[in-house]
Structure formats: C-alpha cells, structure tokens
Design an enzyme around this catalytic site. Structure first.
Site, short mmCIF file in Angstrom:
data_model
loop_
_atom_site.label_atom_id
_atom_site.label_comp_id
_atom_site.label_asym_id
_atom_site.label_seq_id
_atom_site.Cartn_x
_atom_site.Cartn_y
_atom_site.Cartn_z
CD GLU A 99 -5.70 0.26 8.50
OE1 GLU A 99 -4.74 -0.42 8.85
OE2 GLU A 99 -5.66 1.05 7.53
CD GLU B 221 -1.24 0.21 3.70
OE1 GLU B 221 -2.18 1.03 3.65
OE2 GLU B 221 -1.06 -0.56 4.67
#
Length: 263
Positions: A240, A143
């Site tokens: 998240e 990511e």
C-alpha cells in the site's frame, strides 16, 4: 513464503480501477485490496476479479470525509447512524466479494476535549462491525495511523491498538498493522510483529518517509519481511504505497523476491 497483495487504490493507477485487476495479474499478483470499492457495484467488481484470477483480500468500511481532512465516520458520536448505514453497505459488498478482512478506520478527533467521547463511540462501532461481519467468516481489522499525515487520528500506536483489542475481546477482531505508519511513529515494526503476530489480521507496508516503494526511504525491508515470515504470520501482506514513478518501475522489490523464491 509471504503472500503479497497489490493495493489497487494506490498501485496501477495509470489505468481505470476496473482494469487494475488484470494489470496486477500481469505483474504476478494473485490477490488485491482496495481502500474503498464503492465507486463500482459489487457485481462488476466480482466479474473483474474472476476474469483476472484475483482474490480481493481487504477493503474498508466507508470513512466519510476522513481522506479530505475531516474526522471520518467511526468515532464521531453524531454520525453513529451513518456508520451503521455504512456497515450495511459494506455487508452487501462482502456477501458478493468474500474478502478475508474488512478494515474499520478509527478516524480523527479535532476537538481534544471530546476525545473520551470519541473513543467510546469508536469502540462501540468497532464491536458492532465485528459482530456484523463475523457470520460471513470475515475478520474485522482496525489500524493505527501516524499523526503527521493525519493529525488528530485517535489510534496512532501499537500500544493503543493492543489496548483496544484487549478491552473489546471480540474473537473476530484483529489488528491491521501498517509498517509505514508505525515507523513514522518511531516504533519497531519487526519486533512488534514478532511479539504480537497472533493478534494481527493484516499487514501493509510502504517505505518511510515518503510512503513510496521499498528502497526509496529508510526502512531495510529484507529483515522486516524475514521477521514477518519467521513469526509464523499466515495471512496477507499488502503493498500500500504511492509509487515513485510508474507502478511498473516501482515493483523491483517484488521481482527480487519472486526471483529469490524461484532459486
């Protein structure tokens, strides 16, 4: 219909990790993710997942000192042997827990003159991890993280992620696209997801700024979630975020989506 996971490293922290699986089940989640599960052994985690009727979708390879302000593990040339040890540890957990994907955090370079060397090490290690996890049928993802929260993070844009993916050309390597981080970098998450859905292995979200639950920042999540659904994305979407208030108070977005589905 989108399939959501609760990130147990940030949500349900009112109780110990071992109790969060059941807490997530009670709120309607049937899948979870954990940033770093290594404080508990794999067998204990498996028992907790089974008891709560949960699937563990995602967790990270250990990142050493990254969350404490350091450079992490994956991109630092001197730490390459330690990274391979971390992958070996992750494999032990993966064989027991059978996640959908494992995330490799690229890390930071705090000495800009060494950035080319760090990028080379990162790519070598990322390919090594993808090769290691592929025989288990597990995707490897990586990511981009915004450089406001993590200065010096070596991958911080959608374009960089795509370039790495194209260069490595590994069939089991995908992007983990974090809506919060890319919004912080002034990107348009809905458009990126629509354009590159075939390259995305996992999606995460939080509102921006602040990284709290939807409705606390500037992102209009209704069109974002609609764009994900319309793109044909068929994997998981991870909540998240850092709850503003209690975890239960932060779940209005989830309850509204559930109510909409029931209608």
């Amino acid at each position: 219909m989108l399939n959501f996971t609760a990130n147990l490293s940030l949500l349900f922290t009112e109780v110990e990790l071992i109790e969060r699986f059941e807490a997530a089940s009670r709120q309607g989640f049937n899948a979870v993710e954990i940033q770093f599960p290594y404080a508990l052994d794999a067998g204990t985690l498996k028992q907790a997942l089974t008891a709560a009727g949960q699937k563990l979708v995602l967790f990270n390879v250990d990142a050493d000192d990254l969350l404490q302000g350091g450079e992490g593990l994956v991109c630092v040339p001197e730490k390459q042997p330690l990274f391979r040890q971390a992958v070996a540890q992750t494999l032990i957990y993966a064989e027991v827990l059978k996640p959908v994907a494992i995330n490799v955090l690229p890390g930071r370079c705090l000495d800009e003159s060494r950035l080319p060397e760090y990028m080379k090490t990162f790519k070598e290690n990322l390919y090594f991890a993808a090769d290691a996890f592929a025989p288990l049928g597990i995707k490897t993802v990586f990511e981009a993280i915004n450089t406001y929260d993590m200065p010096g993070f070596i991958i911080h844009s959608g374009a960089q992620m795509l370039a790495v993916l194209d260069e490595l050309d590994h069939p089991d390597l995908f992007l983990q696209y974090d809506i919060y981080h890319m919004q912080m970098m002034d990107e348009e998450p809905a458009r990126f997801i629509a354009d590159h859905v075939d390259k995305i292995g996992h999606i995460q979200f939080a509102d921006c700024p602040g990284r709290a639950q939807p409705g606390t920042g500037q992102i209009d999540f209704e069109p974002v979630f609609s764009a994900i659904e319309e793109s044909g994305y068929n994997s998981w979407v991870g909540a998240e975020y850092k709850p503003m208030g209690t975890t239960l108070d932060s779940l209005d977005w989830f309850r509204k989506l559930e109510a909409k589905i029931r209608r």
